[in-house]
Design an enzyme around this catalytic site. Structure first.
Site, short mmCIF file in Angstrom:
data_model
loop_
_atom_site.label_atom_id
_atom_site.label_comp_id
_atom_site.label_asym_id
_atom_site.label_seq_id
_atom_site.Cartn_x
_atom_site.Cartn_y
_atom_site.Cartn_z
N TYR A 1 -2.52 -1.70 9.89
CA TYR A 1 -2.60 -2.11 8.48
C TYR A 1 -1.29 -1.81 7.75
O TYR A 1 -0.72 -2.67 7.07
CB TYR A 1 -3.78 -1.38 7.82
CG TYR A 1 -3.86 -1.54 6.33
CD1 TYR A 1 -4.38 -2.71 5.77
CD2 TYR A 1 -3.44 -0.53 5.47
CE1 TYR A 1 -4.46 -2.86 4.39
CE2 TYR A 1 -3.52 -0.67 4.09
CZ TYR A 1 -4.03 -1.84 3.56
OH TYR A 1 -4.11 -1.98 2.20
N SER B 1 0.85 -1.20 0.00
CA SER B 1 0.00 0.00 0.00
C SER B 1 0.88 1.25 0.00
O SER B 1 1.97 1.24 0.59
CB SER B 1 -0.88 0.01 1.26
OG SER B 1 -1.48 1.28 1.41
N1 LIG Z 1 -8.52 -0.37 -2.31
C1 LIG Z 1 -7.48 0.33 -1.88
O1 LIG Z 1 -7.55 1.55 -1.66
C2 LIG Z 1 -6.15 -0.38 -1.65
C3 LIG Z 1 -5.00 0.42 -1.59
C4 LIG Z 1 -3.77 -0.20 -1.37
C5 LIG Z 1 -3.71 -1.56 -1.22
N2 LIG Z 1 -4.85 -2.32 -1.26
C6 LIG Z 1 -4.71 -3.76 -1.10
O2 LIG Z 1 -5.18 -4.38 -2.28
C7 LIG Z 1 -5.64 -5.70 -1.98
C8 LIG Z 1 -7.02 -5.90 -2.58
O3 LIG Z 1 -7.90 -4.94 -2.03
P1 LIG Z 1 -9.24 -4.49 -2.77
O4 LIG Z 1 -9.30 -3.01 -2.66
O5 LIG Z 1 -9.34 -5.12 -4.09
O6 LIG Z 1 -10.32 -5.09 -1.75
P2 LIG Z 1 -11.78 -5.72 -2.02
O7 LIG Z 1 -12.42 -5.08 -3.21
O8 LIG Z 1 -12.47 -5.66 -0.71
O9 LIG Z 1 -11.49 -7.25 -2.39
C9 LIG Z 1 -10.89 -8.10 -1.44
C10 LIG Z 1 -10.61 -9.45 -2.04
O10 LIG Z 1 -9.86 -10.21 -1.09
C11 LIG Z 1 -10.60 -11.35 -0.68
N3 LIG Z 1 -10.39 -11.57 0.75
C12 LIG Z 1 -10.66 -10.72 1.76
N4 LIG Z 1 -10.33 -11.26 2.94
C13 LIG Z 1 -9.83 -12.49 2.66
C14 LIG Z 1 -9.34 -13.56 3.45
N5 LIG Z 1 -9.29 -13.50 4.79
N6 LIG Z 1 -8.90 -14.68 2.83
C15 LIG Z 1 -8.93 -14.77 1.48
N7 LIG Z 1 -9.41 -13.82 0.68
C16 LIG Z 1 -9.86 -12.68 1.27
C17 LIG Z 1 -12.06 -11.07 -1.03
O11 LIG Z 1 -12.76 -12.30 -1.23
P3 LIG Z 1 -14.40 -12.37 -1.17
O12 LIG Z 1 -14.89 -11.64 -2.40
O13 LIG Z 1 -14.76 -13.81 -1.21
O14 LIG Z 1 -14.79 -11.69 0.10
C18 LIG Z 1 -11.88 -10.25 -2.33
O15 LIG Z 1 -11.64 -11.10 -3.42
C19 LIG Z 1 -5.58 -5.82 -0.45
O16 LIG Z 1 -4.40 -6.51 -0.09
C20 LIG Z 1 -5.52 -4.38 0.01
O17 LIG Z 1 -4.87 -4.27 1.26
C21 LIG Z 1 -6.07 -1.75 -1.48
#
Ligand SMILES: NC(=O)c1ccc[n+]([C@@H]2O[C@H](COP(=O)([O-])OP(=O)(O)OC[C@H]3O[C@@H](n4cnc5c(N)ncnc54)[C@H](OP(=O)(O)O)[C@@H]3O)[C@@H](O)[C@H]2O)c1
Length: 251
Positions: free
Chosen positions: A156, A143
């Site tokens: 986090y 991140s």
């Molecule tokens: N969005 C942001 O602003 C942002 C910024 C920087 C980094 N990130 C990172 O990017 C990554 C993806 O985030 P996103 O924004 O795409 O989030 P998201 O839209 O909430 O999607 C999360 C994904 O991870 C899966 N997941 C959640 N908890 C899990 C667990 N305990 N075990 C296995 N799978 C799990 C979910 O599966 P289900 O669909 O089955 O629930 C979904 O496929 C994360 O590592 C996050 O920290 C996000």
């Protein structure tokens, strides 16, 4: 031979977009989901519509005791769908957001973040390494919040920082197998992350947009193609790097 990429947490958000861009690039995909099987199957259908193969597997990234069974399901899927006993690329993306000040972070919140975003990444990668083909690639998702600080993201961001260090050590130890390991650090992106806060709360959206040189927060399509490109042959010499993909957040 067609490459096979595992993208954890690819039922939604950044992982879904990454999986689709990997397919557009000509590789097949193992989609993993935690609870949303239907969403994962929809991604499988989208990958197939792009002319590539995909399977969906359930994974609890925060529970290492489930990893041996996950590896068995993966072995079976590789045999059944690809007649292979190995895969090529791993994107450790699965995860959730949680926001609390240091004073108010509970042990349960802390443990969940550590388990999913760090312990899970460490031991899932360990469990999958025997199945990863030499010459493969690993991308760990961190991140932008490891470089800048924003109140409420201490736990986090600290575990994401740990993943960045782990990536460098993985690169060091896996170099002899020709496996490159990099970290991608997205800025704030409009997904379901944190209950969709960046996408759905105009005030928070504006805070992050104002921090961003290109003048808005990101969308999944700003990130997925970049992660997919890191797995491409043209980027084979990028190794042990942290690459921020944020539109220039707080420069
Ligand atoms: N969005 C942001 O602003 C942002 C910024 C920087 C980094 N990130 C990172 O990017 C990554 C993806 O985030 P996103 O924004 O795409 O989030 P998201 O839209 O909430 O999607 C999360 C994904 O991870 C899966 N997941 C959640 N908890 C899990 C667990 N305990 N075990 C296995 N799978 C799990 C979910 O599966 P289900 O669909 O089955 O629930 C979904 O496929 C994360 O590592 C996050 O920290 C996000």
């Amino acid at each position: 031979m067609t490459k096979i990429a595992i993208v954890t947490g690819s039922s939604r958000g950044l992982g879904r977009n990454t999986a689709l861009n990997i397919a557009r690039q000509g590789s097949d995909v193992v989609v993993t989901y935690h609870s949303q099987a239907d969403a994962a199957l929809a991604v499988v259908a989208e990958v197939e519509a792009l002319g590539r193969k995909a399977v969906a597997l359930q994974l609890d990234a925060g529970n290492v005791t489930t990893f041996p069974a996950f590896v068995e399901r993966l072995r079976q899927a590789l045999r059944d769908t690809w007649q292979r006993d190995s895969f090529d690329h791993l994107v450790n993306n699965a995860g959730h957001g949680d926001m609390a000040s240091i004073a108010e972070t509970s042990e349960a919140q802390f443990d969940a973040l550590v388990n999913v975003h760090f312990k899970g990444v460490f031991f899932l990668t360990q469990a999958l390494l025997p199945l990863m083909a030499d010459g493969g690639r690993i991308v760990n998702i961190s991140s932008g919040l490891t470089r800048i600080s924003y109140p409420g993201f201490a736990a986090y961001s600290a575990v994401k920082g740990a993943v960045e260090v782990l990536s460098v050590y993985l690169a060091k130890e896996l170099g002899s197998r020709g496996i490159a390991v990099n970290t991608v650090a997205p800025g704030a992106i409009e997904t379901d992350f944190l209950g969709g806060a960046v996408r759905d709360l105009p005030d928070l959206n504006k805070v992050f947009a104002d921090m961003t040189t290109l003048g808005r927060v990101g969308v999944p399509g700003d990130i997925g193609p970049m992660i997919a490109s890191l797995l491409g042959e043209e980027n084979r010499w990028i190794n042990a790097q942290r690459i921020e993909v944020s539109g220039g957040q707080t420069i």
